[in-house]
Enzyme design. Structure first.
Site, PDB file in Angstrom:
ATOM      1  N   PHE A  80       0.844  -1.184   0.000  1.00  0.00           N
ATOM      2  CA  PHE A  80       0.000   0.000   0.000  1.00  0.00           C
ATOM      3  C   PHE A  80       0.883   1.239   0.000  1.00  0.00           C
ATOM      4  O   PHE A  80       1.904   1.292   0.691  1.00  0.00           O
ATOM      5  CB  PHE A  80      -0.896   0.056   1.239  1.00  0.00           C
ATOM      6  CG  PHE A  80      -2.148  -0.773   1.128  1.00  0.00           C
ATOM      7  CD1 PHE A  80      -3.077  -0.538   0.127  1.00  0.00           C
ATOM      8  CD2 PHE A  80      -2.408  -1.774   2.045  1.00  0.00           C
ATOM      9  CE1 PHE A  80      -4.234  -1.297   0.038  1.00  0.00           C
ATOM     10  CE2 PHE A  80      -3.563  -2.537   1.967  1.00  0.00           C
ATOM     11  CZ  PHE A  80      -4.481  -2.299   0.962  1.00  0.00           C
ATOM     12  N   SER A  81       0.468   2.236  -0.740  1.00  0.00           N
ATOM     13  CA  SER A  81       1.044   3.573  -0.627  1.00  0.00           C
ATOM     14  C   SER A  81      -0.114   4.554  -0.625  1.00  0.00           C
ATOM     15  O   SER A  81      -1.274   4.169  -0.807  1.00  0.00           O
ATOM     16  CB  SER A  81       2.001   3.870  -1.780  1.00  0.00           C
ATOM     17  OG  SER A  81       1.267   4.152  -2.969  1.00  0.00           O
ATOM     18  N   GLY A 120      -0.768   6.488  -2.857  1.00  0.00           N
ATOM     19  CA  GLY A 120      -1.305   6.556  -4.205  1.00  0.00           C
ATOM     20  C   GLY A 120      -2.262   5.440  -4.535  1.00  0.00           C
ATOM     21  O   GLY A 120      -2.971   5.498  -5.539  1.00  0.00           O
ATOM     22  N   LYS A 124      -2.761  -2.800 -10.171  1.00  0.00           N
ATOM     23  CA  LYS A 124      -2.171  -1.591  -9.615  1.00  0.00           C
ATOM     24  C   LYS A 124      -3.251  -0.518  -9.564  1.00  0.00           C
ATOM     25  O   LYS A 124      -3.901  -0.229 -10.565  1.00  0.00           O
ATOM     26  CB  LYS A 124      -0.981  -1.125 -10.455  1.00  0.00           C
ATOM     27  CG  LYS A 124      -0.169  -0.014  -9.819  1.00  0.00           C
ATOM     28  CD  LYS A 124       1.128   0.203 -10.575  1.00  0.00           C
ATOM     29  CE  LYS A 124       2.038   1.186  -9.883  1.00  0.00           C
ATOM     30  NZ  LYS A 124       3.334   1.328 -10.575  1.00  0.00           N
ATOM     31  N   ASP A 148      13.406   4.496 -13.190  1.00  0.00           N
ATOM     32  CA  ASP A 148      13.195   4.049 -11.801  1.00  0.00           C
ATOM     33  C   ASP A 148      13.854   2.695 -11.562  1.00  0.00           C
ATOM     34  O   ASP A 148      13.277   1.808 -10.923  1.00  0.00           O
ATOM     35  CB  ASP A 148      11.702   3.982 -11.493  1.00  0.00           C
ATOM     36  CG  ASP A 148      11.413   4.031  -9.991  1.00  0.00           C
ATOM     37  OD1 ASP A 148      12.304   4.456  -9.231  1.00  0.00           O
ATOM     38  OD2 ASP A 148      10.304   3.646  -9.582  1.00  0.00           O
TER      39      ASP A 148
END
Length: 904
Positions: A234-235, A237, A255, A365
């Site tokens: 979890f984030s 976002g 996602k 990334d």
């Protein structure tokens, strides 16, 4: 990586800092620049500016209204709420400025508080209903992130939650000081701020909110053709899930993107990045080692991307299992086999990145968490939310600091820099420090070459790419930027900051680590010089920069505050600093609301430090403040709880002869005894939802207390209690394949001083000096093996190499006391010297001195628990002529012994 640290990297390029302490004090809102309305007051408080009528009164708790907003419409929303509240006499508060709003809504911000921009405080439920209705009409159509902890009113940016209005505090179940509200009986209980709407058991939801709760509960996943089977992460976002397409029984990764939330450094939200990720993955559909897009859909206002499920594990997890430099007995063949594997992994990743570049896309990334390793050791790259066409020349808004390129790199150079960092990280995972000192790459490469059979050109190429200067002897660049690893405004490394990180004048600044006792004066001088150079006596919140915990527990305490730093300087002979001591005294005698009473995280530790700085009366004054707090409800641990309190009171009782302190010490000790007598029914895992093991939070702290009480009284029952407590922590340890015993946290094992096995070993060794025990002998020998690793990722005292050094030094002190010089003692001395030498792996230049990075290696730290002061104390334990120990690791001092129980 602990994402909490991201926010504290956004302000200062060298040190962790709270956004409310420097440039974030400016607002940026036009509403905040208005004159304060007549009859009103304005008060800054942390992230907020608070407005209220001078003669207004509010209940201490109740239903509050939150308003959310995006970066683009926040100023307009604030103007409307301001103009609504002032004429009605409604108290309200709002975030200080755009920077704070971005940080609150960033990808790795706390999910329970994200989205809250303005808070309005109605006086009762009737006013609550009116405020919700009128604000919803006033703000109709204004977008903002969903506030997960609240109930949404209608379809706009208005939300409600029951919670505290006044600043009240209580102790949580784990002994932490937390915001509180009163339950139905008037007892203070934690004010829950979870990322889920919750109504306390004794509170009734107002009738007018029932339709809104029903609307919230109407959204479900039952109508989707997907079944969520597991949460990956979890984030703020959104979530990342393993799911299954129920139409085809295909396993997928889902996602999630939340609109207006999960912001990156450019203010881009999670939904926008999710759409870009889908576009980039379709563009790269013919690239092997990249997941295929399966589907895109929405649920409510949340967006989802369904992607190919890649069977495998993140490279960082695989590396931890295969990495040989954590095993002191690794053979040349082991090192060679690992080198072949690591080179193969890098070749595959490099080939995947090259294929992406051939499609004119920058990945942006690359880091250990985004490389998936399949069971057959082939790799795939995941997480393309910051990938972009090279023609856009756009820098990634989200970055992992151990791989993030400086600001002078754009386009494909961003990925080439990350590939260079991967070359080093596969063999020495310390590349986070390169954002502070790029020239450290040459030193890391030299360490790798000394331990692994890596082709020389492989390392040289990495050093050239990272430093931007040909040759392995590159120097720090003056204009490098220190970018934040996630969605934060960049804290840029200015020319002044870069100059502070220039090398020392010595030809070999690390030579003193290899000079035995002869190197101690130079080490003490350079570390103390760095510490003192960072002092900020003009600040109220902290004197020396340290871990982010100092902004939660305060900047005074032993673990993360001024008390620990000043104590380390004095104990190691580095000097006394009266002006800094006065800073500590002034604030400790007038502590802020919510200050903790604990030993390492509160005022008891401050009192201890002041006593050992020859400031007895001031120490006793602080101790008196501690005794006025409701300390009897604390838990058993050493950091925050009753074990630290009891030890400190017993120490003061012995030093002063005061019977009141003696009686309080025994009262605290009896409470600890009661707690450890309860059956231990939890599983054999430490941390999370399970009891902690180890010196600071586990039962080893109580064991230390009972051991010290036994030495004062001769009461064998105290030694029995120490044994019981130690066995509880040993139950949560496992023996690794190399024979080392470490604390088992379920997903990893820990050797360190605070939460790991060597902290248990410290007390085990002292117990065995009083009473033989075969089980403890075996455990102590296995824990000793945990102190032989060539690599510890961090350097700090509580969770790094300095703690290993303190443990080994304690063993040698015990051997010296017994006047033994066995083969085991010789081995301890040899290992201690090796661990001191390896401290140089983490040492970084700072203003002509050497300093050490703190937790996560993202910024320098000067505190005792995580930073340079802790390293100084550990080196003092190993090298100083006078005994240097952590508090209470020697028998309690003072001429007056405690009787077995207070009289009367």
């Amino acid at each position: 990586m602990d994402e909490r640290y991201d926010t504290y990297c956004a302000i200062d390029p060298l040190f962790y800092d709270s956004p409310t302490n420097t440039t974030a004090r400016t607002t940026g809102w036009a509403a905040a620049d208005r004159p304060v309305p007549e009859g009103w007051r304005r008060e800054p408080n942390d992230d907020w500016l608070i407005y209220g009528p001078v003669d207004g009164t509010l209940p201490q708790q109740g239903w509050k209204v939150h308003v959310s907003a995006g970066l683009d419409n926040a100023a307009r929303v604030l103007d409307r709420v301001y103009d609504y509240c002032v004429p009605r006499g409604l108290p309200f508060k709002f975030l200080r400025g755009p920077r704070m709003l971005l940080l609150r809504n960033a990808k790795y911000a706390r999910r329970g508080s994200s989205g809250k921009f303005v808070t309005v405080y109605p006086r009762d439920e009737a006013e609550l209903e009116l405020v919700c209705k009128e604000l919803a009409e006033l703000l109709d159509g204004e977008p903002g992130p969903y506030i997960l902890s609240d109930l949404r009113y209608g379809a706009g940016p208005v939300y409600v939650r029951y919670g505290g209005f006044a600043a009240r505090y209580c102790l949580s179940e784990d002994g932490q000081v937390v915001p509180a509200i009163a339950d139905g009986d008037g007892t203070l209980v934690p004010d829950r701020r979870d990322p889920v709407f919750h109504v306390p058991d004794w509170v009734t939801l107002p009738d007018f909110l029932a339709p809104h709760l029903a609307a919230r509960n109407a959204t479900s996943t039952t109508d989707l053709p997907y079944r969520i089977e597991k949460v990956i992460h979890f984030s703020n976002g959104g979530g990342l899930y393993v799911g299954r397409d129920t139409r085809t029984d295909t396993e997928v990764v889902l996602k999630e993107g939340r609109p207006y939330a999960g912001l990156d450094a450019a203010g881009t939200d999670a939904v926008t990045r999710l759409r870009r990720e889908g576009e980039m993955l379709r563009r790269l559909a013919d690239v092997t080692r990249v997941p295929r897009v399966h589907d895109e859909f929405t649920l409510g206002d949340h967006h989802f991307l369904a992607m190919e499920f890649i069977e495998g594990r993140p490279l960082n997890r695989v590396l931890v299992e295969r990495y040989p430099l954590t095993d002191a007995d690794a053979t040349p063949a082991d090192l060679a086999d690992y080198t072949d594997w690591a080179l193969s992994i890098h070749r595959q990743v490099e080939a995947a990145v090259d294929a992406i570049h051939r499609h004119d896309v920058v990945y942006g990334d690359l880091h250990l968490f985004n490389v998936m390793v399949r069971p057959d050791d082939t790799v795939a790259l995941v997480d393309f939310e910051v990938a972009a066409p090279v023609a856009e020349a756009r820098r990634p808004g989200l970055r992992n600091q151990g791989f993030a390129a400086p600001r002078d790199r754009t386009g494909f150079a961003v990925d080439r820099y990350a590939l260079a960092c991967l070359r080093l990280a596969l063999f020495l995972p310390l590349t986070q420090v390169l954002r502070l000192v790029p020239a450290k790459a040459a030193h890391l490469a030299a360490v790798i070459a000394a331990n692994f059979p890596v082709p020389p050109g492989f390392l040289d190429e990495a050093v050239r790419e990272i430093t931007g200067v040909p040759g392995p002897a590159a120097q720090p660049t003056d204009a490098a930027a220190t970018d934040t690893p996630a969605a934060q405004p960049t804290a840029q490394l200015t020319d002044t900051a870069a100059a502070q990180l220039t090398d020392t004048a010595a030809a070999d600044p690390f030579a003193a680590f290899d000079a035995g006792r002869d190197g101690w004066p130079a080490l003490r001088s350079t570390l103390a010089g760095a510490i003192l150079a960072t002092a900020t006596p003009d600040r109220d919140d902290r004197l020396f920069p340290g871990d982010i915990e100092q902004f939660r527990a305060g900047g005074l305490n032993l673990g993360h505050g001024a008390a620990g730093v000043l104590l380390a300087l004095a104990a190691t002979g580095a000097g006394r600093f009266p002006d800094h001591e006065e800073w500590l005294v002034r604030r400790a005698l007038n502590p802020p609301s919510g200050s903790r009473p604990g030993f390492y995280d509160g005022l008891h530790g401050v009192a201890f430090a002041l006593e050992h700085l020859d400031r007895r009366q001031q120490a006793l004054d602080v101790l008196d403040l501690c005794l006025r707090q409701p300390w009897e409800d604390l838990n058993h641990d050493l950091v925050s709880g009753l074990s630290g309190v009891a030890l400190n009171l017993a120490e003061f009782a012995g030093r002063t002869g005061e019977t009141g302190l003696r009686d309080a010490a025994w009262r605290a000790a009896d409470l600890v005894a009661t707690q450890i007598e309860a059956p231990d029914t939890d599983g054999p895992v430490s941390g999370g939802r399970h009891p902690w093991a180890g010196l600071t939070r586990g039962h080893t702290g109580p064991a230390l207390l009972f051991l010290r009480l036994y030495e004062l009284t001769g009461d064998a029952a105290q030694l029995d209690r120490a044994a019981t407590a130690l066995r509880r922590d040993l139950r949560r340890c496992v023996v690794r394949p190399d024979g080392a015993m470490e604390v088992d946290e379920g997903w990893r094992t820990m050797p360190y001083l605070a939460h790991g096995s060597v902290g248990i070993g410290l007390v085990l060794d002292q117990y065995l000096a009083h009473r033989p025990d075969e089980e403890f002998d075996r455990a102590a020998a296995a824990i000793r093996r945990a102190a032989r690793s060539p690599l510890y990722v961090q350097s700090g005292l509580f969770a790094g190499r300095a703690g290993i050094i303190a443990y080994l030094a304690n063993r040698l002190r015990l051997a010296d006391a017994d006047r033994t010089d066995s083969d085991r003692t010789v081995a301890d001395r040899r290992e201690l010297d090796a661990q001191v030498r390896r401290l140089a792996w983490h040492a970084l230049p700072y203003r002509g001195h050497l300093a050490f990075p703190g937790e996560q290696l993202l910024r320098l730290s000067m505190d005792l628990a995580t930073g340079t002061a802790g390293v100084l104390l550990a080196l003092g334990a190993a090298r100083h002529d006078e005994p240097v120990r952590l508090p209470f690791l020697a028998p309690l001092t003072g001429a007056t012994k405690l009787p077995s129980r207070p009289r009367g």
